[in-house]
Structure formats: structure tokens, C-alpha cells
Design an enzyme around this catalytic site. Structure first.
Site, PDB file in Angstrom:
ATOM      1  CE1 TYR A   1      -4.198  -1.960   5.241  1.00  0.00           C
ATOM      2  CE2 TYR A   1      -3.359   0.190   4.569  1.00  0.00           C
ATOM      3  CZ  TYR A   1      -3.843  -1.061   4.245  1.00  0.00           C
ATOM      4  OH  TYR A   1      -3.972  -1.425   2.924  1.00  0.00           O
TER       5      TYR A   1
ATOM      6  CB  SER B   1      -0.901   0.017   1.247  1.00  0.00           C
ATOM      7  OG  SER B   1      -1.502   1.288   1.430  1.00  0.00           O
TER       8      SER B   1
END
Length: 257
Positions: A154, A141
Site C-alpha cells: 500500500y 496517504s
């Protein structure tokens, strides 16, 4: 080009969002796809879709956070059908800062997003070594390399997967195992719609537009756009590529100034 004929691929979290797009595209390009998914009913629906399109696929109930379960599923697949590609796509999201993230939430992110990837690597790499090579693609990501507000746990997990990619690529160069990763920005998946409905009831449209415009290109990515890059990196045409992370972010990292 970019055909996967006679290839067998394992896709974790391959029944929804980006994972489903990858599973369907790989199958359309000739691969036999094994979908490893916590929700086996959802996985079976994905398999039914793929078969209706003329592809080949199977569903497997797998909690990637449980090493014994992962080993059992992957060894069972390998005993019947040697595989060539692993896509580590499964993962979960979390919203919070360091001081607002409860220990239980942090542990859950680590167990799925970090340990889950490790478990799949641990289970598949011996089979790749025995076969003389293989391809691994990890879903990272932009949160791994850019500061994103309220994404402490995250971002931590995706940073770990980014460095795991480099480590695996380096360790198995001589054994013919390629390992790369993809770092998307925001992608319009059912998860995004659910997130907005839960956190911004009545403001979904407004927030969707706001999040879309954080990408300089002016919109979110489509799952098939991520799947197209995944297809290339797992194909023979990408045989000279390993140890790389590919941004697919609508200019988010380089053009947000």
C-alpha cells in the site's frame, strides 16, 4: 467561495467513504458529478442520494485497472459533456510486509492503485489539453511519506501516486492543468469498521480507540473533512496551487514525538 457552478467532475471510487463525501460535497457546491465505480449498484445509490439533495450526478461502471474500459467511459462522457475536474480517489488497501506479501496481492495493488490512476490520467489529460486546462486531484496517504507498519504494498503504491502528482503538475504547467494531492491519516469510513470486524473480532471498540489515538489530535478524520479540502483544491480559489501534497492528518506526521 468554493463554488463549482458550471463545473463537471469525475470522481473515481465516488460511491463510498471519502469518495462519496467528495461526490456529495461537489454536487452541493454546484458541480455535475460523474461517479466512476466498480460497483455500479453502489454508485447508483450514491447518485440517488445526491439527486435527493438537489444535486446532479450520474453513475458509471468502471474498473479503473482496465484501460480500455476507462477510455471508453471517459470518452463517452466527454462526447456529451466536457469536464473540468478529475479526482483520482479509487484505491484498495493491503496489510503485509515485504516478505509476507504474495505476488498476486502486490500485482493487485499495483494494478488498481498505480495503474488505475495512470489509466485515468491517460484518458482525461487529452481532453483537458483540448479544453485549455483542468484540475486533477490525487488521493495519496501519509503512508507515502511516513513508515507505517505492515503496509508495504500500500505504501509503495501511494508513494508512486505522490510522485505522479509532481510529474503531472510539472509536465502540464504551460497547458493550464493543475495537479495536487491529499494525504490523509486514518479516516473513519465503513472500510475501517469492516477492517476491524474482520481482523479484530470482539476487540473492535478497543482497536478503534487505539487507532484513533495514533493521531495526536486524538481521533480519526471525518470523510467530510477530507472532502472540504478536496473542494478547495478543485475550486477556482486554488488557481495558484499546483504540484502540492496536503497533509490532513491530525498532526500525525509532524507532532508524533
Amino acid at each position: 467561495m468554493f463554488r463549482l457552478d458550471h463545473k463537471v467532475a469525475l470522481v473515481t471510487g465516488g460511491a463510498s467513504g471519502i469518495g462519496l463525501a467528495i461526490s456529495r460535497m461537489f454536487a452541493r457546491q454546484g458541480a455535475y458529478v460523474h461517479i466512476l465505480e466498480l460497483n455500479v449498484e453502489q454508485a447508483q445509490r450514491a447518485v440517488d442520494e445526491i439527486r435527493a439533495e438537489g444535486g446532479q450526478a450520474e453513475a458509471h461502471a468502471v474498473d479503473i485497472a482496465q484501460q480500455a474500459v476507462v477510455l471508453g467511459a471517459i470518452n463517452e462522457i466527454a462526447a456529451r459533456q466536457p469536464f473540468h475536474i478529475l479526482v483520482n480517489n479509487a484505491g484498495i488497501a493491503h496489510v503485509g510486509k515485504a516478505h509476507t506479501t504474495p505476488e498476486a496481492d502486490f500485482d493487485r495493488i499495483v494494478n488498481v492503485n498505480i495503474k488505475g490512476v495512470y489509466n485515468c490520467l491517460y484518458a482525461t489529460i487529452p481532453h483537458f489539453l483540448a479544453a485549455g486546462g483542468g484540475v486533477i486531484l490525487n488521493m495519496v496517504s501519509i503512508a507515502a511519506t511516513v513508515g507505517i507498519p505492515d503496509r508495504f504494498a500500500y505504501s509503495t503504491s501511494k508513494g508512486a501516486v505522490y510522485t505522479m502528482t509532481l510529474s503531472v503538475a510539472k509536465d502540464y504547467l504551460a497547458e493550464g492543468i493543475r495537479c495536487n494531492s491529499i494525504s490523509p491519516a486514518r479516516v473513519h469510513t465503513p472500510f475501517v469498521d469492516g477492517f476491524l470486524a474482520k481482523n479484530y473480532p470482539g476487540q473492535e471498540k478497543e482497536m478503534f480507540e487505539k487507532l484513533s489515538k495514533t493521531q495526536p489530535i486524538g481521533r480519526m478524520a471525518k470523510p467530510d473533512e477530507i472532502a472540504g479540502l478536496a473542494l478547495y483544491l478543485c475550486s477556482d480559489e486554488a488557481a495558484f496551487i499546483t504540484g502540492c501534497d496536503y497533509l490532513i492528518d491530525g498532526g500525525f506526521e509532524k507532532l508524533n514525538n
